[in-house]
Design an enzyme around this catalytic site. Structure first.
Site, PDB file in Angstrom:
ATOM      1  N   ASP A   5       0.888  -1.079   0.184  1.00 44.60           N
ATOM      2  CA  ASP A   5       0.140   0.012   0.052  1.00 44.60           C
ATOM      3  C   ASP A   5       0.825   1.636   0.129  1.00 44.60           C
ATOM      4  OD1 ASP A   5      -1.987   2.077   0.797  1.00 44.60           O
ATOM      5  OD2 ASP A   5      -2.993   0.908   1.095  1.00 44.60           O
ATOM      6  N   THR A  57     -11.149   3.120  -8.367  1.00 38.38           N
ATOM      7  CA  THR A  57     -11.270   3.099  -9.427  1.00 38.38           C
ATOM      8  C   THR A  57     -12.019   4.487  -9.777  1.00 38.38           C
ATOM      9  OG1 THR A  57     -12.790   1.161  -9.821  1.00 38.38           O
ATOM     10  CG2 THR A  57     -10.927   0.983 -10.798  1.00 38.38           C
ATOM     11  N   VAL A 134     -18.150  -8.311  -1.831  1.00 36.56           N
ATOM     12  CA  VAL A 134     -18.126  -8.215  -0.725  1.00 36.56           C
ATOM     13  C   VAL A 134     -18.676  -7.361   0.020  1.00 36.56           C
ATOM     14  CG1 VAL A 134     -16.299 -10.008  -0.213  1.00 36.56           C
ATOM     15  CG2 VAL A 134     -15.989  -7.581   0.065  1.00 36.56           C
ATOM     16  N   LYS A 185     -19.747  -6.793 -12.846  1.00 35.70           N
ATOM     17  CA  LYS A 185     -19.905  -6.147 -11.122  1.00 35.70           C
ATOM     18  C   LYS A 185     -20.383  -5.156 -11.790  1.00 35.70           C
ATOM     19  CE  LYS A 185     -19.241  -5.385  -7.473  1.00 35.70           C
ATOM     20  NZ  LYS A 185     -17.243  -5.336  -6.877  1.00 35.70           N
ATOM     21  N   ARG A 192     -28.674  -2.549  -8.565  1.00 40.82           N
ATOM     22  CA  ARG A 192     -28.827  -2.371  -7.369  1.00 40.82           C
ATOM     23  C   ARG A 192     -29.106  -0.219  -7.031  1.00 40.82           C
ATOM     24  NH1 ARG A 192     -29.558  -3.963  -1.821  1.00 40.82           N
ATOM     25  NH2 ARG A 192     -28.413  -2.436  -1.362  1.00 40.82           N
ATOM     26  N   HIS A 223     -46.946  -8.576  -1.204  1.00 45.79           N
ATOM     27  CA  HIS A 223     -46.731  -9.603  -2.522  1.00 45.79           C
ATOM     28  C   HIS A 223     -45.748  -9.416  -2.911  1.00 45.79           C
ATOM     29  CE1 HIS A 223     -47.613 -10.084  -6.574  1.00 45.79           C
ATOM     30  NE2 HIS A 223     -48.523  -9.172  -7.151  1.00 45.79           N
ATOM     31  N   ARG A 225     -44.379 -10.967  -5.438  1.00 43.31           N
ATOM     32  CA  ARG A 225     -43.096 -11.037  -6.343  1.00 43.31           C
ATOM     33  C   ARG A 225     -42.722  -9.758  -6.651  1.00 43.31           C
ATOM     34  NH1 ARG A 225     -46.679 -14.248  -7.852  1.00 43.31           N
ATOM     35  NH2 ARG A 225     -48.097 -12.508  -9.114  1.00 43.31           N
ATOM     36  N   CYS A 239     -18.482   2.256  -5.258  1.00 40.64           N
ATOM     37  CA  CYS A 239     -18.926   0.932  -6.070  1.00 40.64           C
ATOM     38  C   CYS A 239     -19.792   1.523  -6.509  1.00 40.64           C
ATOM     39  CB  CYS A 239     -19.732  -0.390  -5.216  1.00 40.64           C
ATOM     40  SG  CYS A 239     -17.862  -1.574  -5.207  1.00 40.64           S
ATOM     41  N   PHE A 304     -21.494   5.776   4.780  1.00 40.79           N
ATOM     42  CA  PHE A 304     -22.224   5.454   3.685  1.00 40.79           C
ATOM     43  C   PHE A 304     -23.279   4.153   4.241  1.00 40.79           C
ATOM     44  CE2 PHE A 304     -18.630   2.219   2.277  1.00 40.79           C
ATOM     45  CZ  PHE A 304     -20.096   1.259   1.405  1.00 40.79           C
TER      46      PHE A 304
END
Length: 398
Positions: A5, A57, A134, A185, A192, A223, A225, A239, A304
């Site tokens: 690092d 990134t 993860v 990914k 989401r 419901h 579904r 992410c 977050f």
């Protein structure tokens, strides 16, 4: 095992057998690995059989262009110590083509070695993409149990990567190519994001129509579904708040829904700030002897997501900062998962205990549903106004 690092502080902490983040069970594993001689950290890459690149990134500019600078820096750091037979895996969530770009940087730095983009299965160096999968707060379990998508730049690259991951992964290692693995990914996180955007948009609609969104979602989810997610003050983390823009930047004409979801989620913090301003105005109307300078606002939660210490891309933090910049009175914050604010935040935000916030606040802004806030039940003083972005109060049992 060697951890590399650029942060000397992180390296020093790891070499003491300690950790510098909040993650259940990680402290015990790191302590045991360092104590028994299986792990050490350094700031300079050393020769190894396999290299896992897991660097940030982010995006850059108004057009949200992917920034591969950290991957380039990591490539240049490991290139001098590469030798034939090595495996290099990019784990960073990346735009499509990033693994190929990493291979090109490595090839440019080590022209005497061969790489899969030119020599396929016969290359000296194996290169693959295997995005991390993860959830913060559950890393130790999911690192072992989750399936992994492995995209090699050649069949032998994939085979080498599977062999490595199978030393600790109990889930299935599914093989594809590097570009599809990268897109997988991005797709997971965009899925989401789109679903969170639906919940966030629904919360704003319900507010306009004077409907309790938390009750509404609970009813709708009966419901078989329907599975609506929970709304919040926005979307954060390194992410979900970032990765959909990689798709948008590479296919702007086609990614209309993904772009709109990002815009909805990015707009939610400002909506919350407007609700806070209304709460202040309402408080002043009920307390005409006071001015805005007399009003203390407490922002509860800066991470977050719940029960972690990660402030990266946090909408809660952004909301607290903007409130502090615009409100003429006192603004205090509570974040039970950190001991002190990062240096760059000191002076603009003030960290206090939950008890202090309870005693001093006129307006409470619930931004993160940490367990400490939920267990308190927040039976508010009648003089206090509450802006609840996570339904902590609304979900409390009667």
């Amino acid at each position: 095992m060697i951890g590399v690092d650029v942060n000397q502080h992180a390296v020093d902490i790891i070499n003491k057998g300690e950790i510098h983040i909040v993650e259940p069970e990680l402290d015990m594993v790191v302590h045991a690995a360092v104590t028994e001689g299986y792990l050490r950290a350094t700031t300079i890459a050393e020769p190894a059989d396999a290299f896992l690149v897991a660097v940030p990134t982010p995006f850059k500019g108004d057009n949200h262009e992917p920034d591969l600078g950290y991957i380039e820096a990591a490539s240049k750091a490991i290139a001098p110590v590469l030798k034939p037979g090595n495996l290099v895996i990019l784990e960073s969530t990346s735009p499509v083509g990033a693994t190929e770009q990493m291979a090109a940087w490595l090839s440019e730095a080590r022209p005497e070695l061969t790489f899969p983009q030119t020599h396929g299965n016969d290359a000296d160096i194996r290169i693959a993409h295997c995005p991390e999968r993860v959830l913060p707060g559950h890393v130790m379990r999911e690192l072992v149990e989750n399936d992994r998508v492995i995209g090699g730049m050649s069949p032998k690259c994939s085979e080498a990567a599977v062999t490595l991951y199978k030393t600790f992964v109990q889930g299935e290692c599914v093989i594809t190519n590097a570009r599809t693995a990268e897109m997988a990914k991005l797709t997971e996180n965009s899925f989401r994001d789109v679903n969170i955007a639906f919940a966030n948009e629904l919360s704003m609609i319900c507010d306009k129509l004077d409907i309790n969104v938390w009750e509404l979602i609970k009813l709708a989810n009966r419901h078989p579904r329907v599975n609506i997610l929970q709304p919040g003050p926005g979307v954060g983390g390194h992410c979900i708040a970032v990765d959909p823009w990689f798709i948008v930047s590479q296919a702007p004409e086609q990614a209309r829904l993904i772009r709109t979801a990002r815009e909805v989620n990015d707009s939610k913090p400002q909506w919350v700030i407007e609700k806070v301003k209304l709460a202040v105005a309402d408080f002043l109307q009920g307390n005409p002897e006071k001015t805005a300078r007399d009003v203390t606002i407490a922002c509860l939660g800066l991470a977050f997501k719940a029960d972690i210490d990660d402030l990266r891309e946090s909408p809660a933090l952004a909301i607290a900062q903007k409130i502090a910049a615009e409100h003429p009175g006192s603004v205090i914050t509570v974040e039970p998962n950190i001991k002190a604010l990062p240096e760059k935040l000191k002076g603009s935000l003030y960290l206090v205990s939950q008890e202090t916030a309870e005693a001093e606040a006129d307006i409470k802004v619930l931004l993160v549903d940490h367990k400490e806030f939920k267990s308190n039940q927040y039976v508010c003083n009648p003089r206090q106004k509450v802006v609840d972005t996570r339904g902590v109060i609304s979900k409390q049992p009667a």
